[in-house]
Design an enzyme around this catalytic site. Structure first.
Site, PDB file in Angstrom:
ATOM      1  N   GLU A  45       0.840  -1.188   0.000  1.00  0.00           N
ATOM      2  CA  GLU A  45       0.000   0.000   0.000  1.00  0.00           C
ATOM      3  C   GLU A  45       0.884   1.250   0.000  1.00  0.00           C
ATOM      4  O   GLU A  45       1.916   1.315   0.678  1.00  0.00           O
ATOM      5  CB  GLU A  45      -0.865  -0.032   1.263  1.00  0.00           C
ATOM      6  CG  GLU A  45      -1.766   1.147   1.482  1.00  0.00           C
ATOM      7  CD  GLU A  45      -2.557   1.032   2.780  1.00  0.00           C
ATOM      8  OE1 GLU A  45      -3.526   1.780   2.934  1.00  0.00           O
ATOM      9  OE2 GLU A  45      -2.205   0.190   3.641  1.00  0.00           O
ATOM     10  N   LYS A 115      -9.491   2.491  -2.256  1.00  0.00           N
ATOM     11  CA  LYS A 115      -9.786   1.845  -0.973  1.00  0.00           C
ATOM     12  C   LYS A 115     -11.187   2.209  -0.485  1.00  0.00           C
ATOM     13  O   LYS A 115     -11.547   3.387  -0.416  1.00  0.00           O
ATOM     14  CB  LYS A 115      -8.725   2.271   0.045  1.00  0.00           C
ATOM     15  CG  LYS A 115      -8.711   1.500   1.339  1.00  0.00           C
ATOM     16  CD  LYS A 115      -7.485   1.916   2.161  1.00  0.00           C
ATOM     17  CE  LYS A 115      -7.348   1.167   3.457  1.00  0.00           C
ATOM     18  NZ  LYS A 115      -6.107   1.553   4.191  1.00  0.00           N
ATOM     19  N   CYS A 148      -5.410  -3.250   2.522  1.00  0.00           N
ATOM     20  CA  CYS A 148      -5.175  -3.206   3.969  1.00  0.00           C
ATOM     21  C   CYS A 148      -6.453  -3.402   4.783  1.00  0.00           C
ATOM     22  O   CYS A 148      -6.969  -4.502   4.901  1.00  0.00           O
ATOM     23  CB  CYS A 148      -4.451  -1.914   4.318  1.00  0.00           C
ATOM     24  SG  CYS A 148      -3.618  -1.954   5.936  1.00  0.00           S
TER      25      CYS A 148
END
Length: 271
Positions: A45, A115, A148
């Site tokens: 990330e 995300k 994540c």
């Protein structure tokens, strides 16, 4: 498309807000992994930008710089004939997104995942939420990406599984305090979706946050086939048979003990 392919997870340190340095290192790792036969290479990330920005205004210059070097990533993937998943920050007008680029050797532009679940941590305190979970056709199979904290929400990975992902890629910045993700969650998401999962974390310390490494590649049975340590830069490799992701049946004893992890779902009662 071959059913079996070599995949790699590049566990690396990241230079905070130094896109040129990070791009050079990404290209170097691409070359190294490609020379070992990897055809899908996953990076952490925010690998191009760093993560621990304290405001959107502070992060925007690095995000614009990262956006400008996307053609260099496309050229590198074409030169090495690889597909890469690379984390970065990306601007969109006044908004800022924590994103992952899926760069294939045969496309002029990457696919972009933004995300969708944001923790109160680092730059995620200042980014906008993405609104789409999609699977991308690549030369190595159907690839879905989450980032994540997305891994903590079973619906995100399940959506990719239901859309036919052979491989779920997870660029991540697991810091100290997130040990449950490499301990349990990554393997669980692989198993419950009967899909390969490549979780690529970073190492090093950035603005007081130390990242715990432990990148891993999990098979559709939930086994870790490769795992890195908690502090070293390294490249993990695994040979991935995507046909295993396309069979959602688990047969322990034929005719007596079988499970169909997708066919046995009851979405009509889930609400």
């Amino acid at each position: 498309m071959a059913e079996t392919t070599k995949v790699a997870a590049v566990q690396m340190d990241v230079a905070f807000s130094d896109v040129d340095c990070n791009l050079d290192r990404v290209r170097s790792f691409l070359h190294k992994a490609a020379s070992r036969g990897a055809r899908l290479i996953v990076f952490p990330e925010c690998a191009l930008t760093g993560y621990c920005f304290t405001s959107k205004d502070e992060a925007m210059p690095a995000a614009y710089e990262a956006q400008a070097v996307i053609p260099d990533l496309v050229d590198a993937c074409r030169a090495y004939d690889v597909t890469a998943v690379v984390g970065t920050l990306l601007p969109d007008g006044d908004a800022l997104y924590n994103a992952a680029l899926t760069v294939t050797p045969d496309a002029a532009e990457p696919s972009v995942y933004r995300k969708t679940h944001l923790p109160f941590l680092g730059i995620d305190k200042h980014t906008a939420k993405g609104g789409c979970l999609e699977v991308v056709d690549t030369p190595v199979g159907r690839v879905g990406t989450i980032i994540c904290y997305d891994l903590r929400f079973p619906e995100a990975a399940r959506t990719l599984g239901l859309k036919g992902a052979d491989i779920i890629c997870v660029p991540t910045n697991w810091p100290e305090g997130a040990e449950s993700s490499p301990d349990f969650v990554a393997r669980t998401r692989a198993y419950e979706n009967r899909a390969w999962l490549v979780a690529c974390n970073r190492v090093g310390t950035e603005r007081g946050f130390t990242f715990i490494g432990r990148s891993q590649i999990c098979d559709p049975g939930g086994a870790k086939v490769a795992e890195a340590d908690g502090s070293s830069e390294t490249i993990l490799y695994a040979d991935v048979d995507v046909s295993r992701s396309r069979d959602k049946r688990v047969i322990i004893r034929p005719g007596e003990f079988e499970m169909d992890l997708f066919g046995d779902r009851r979405p009509e009662i889930y609400g």
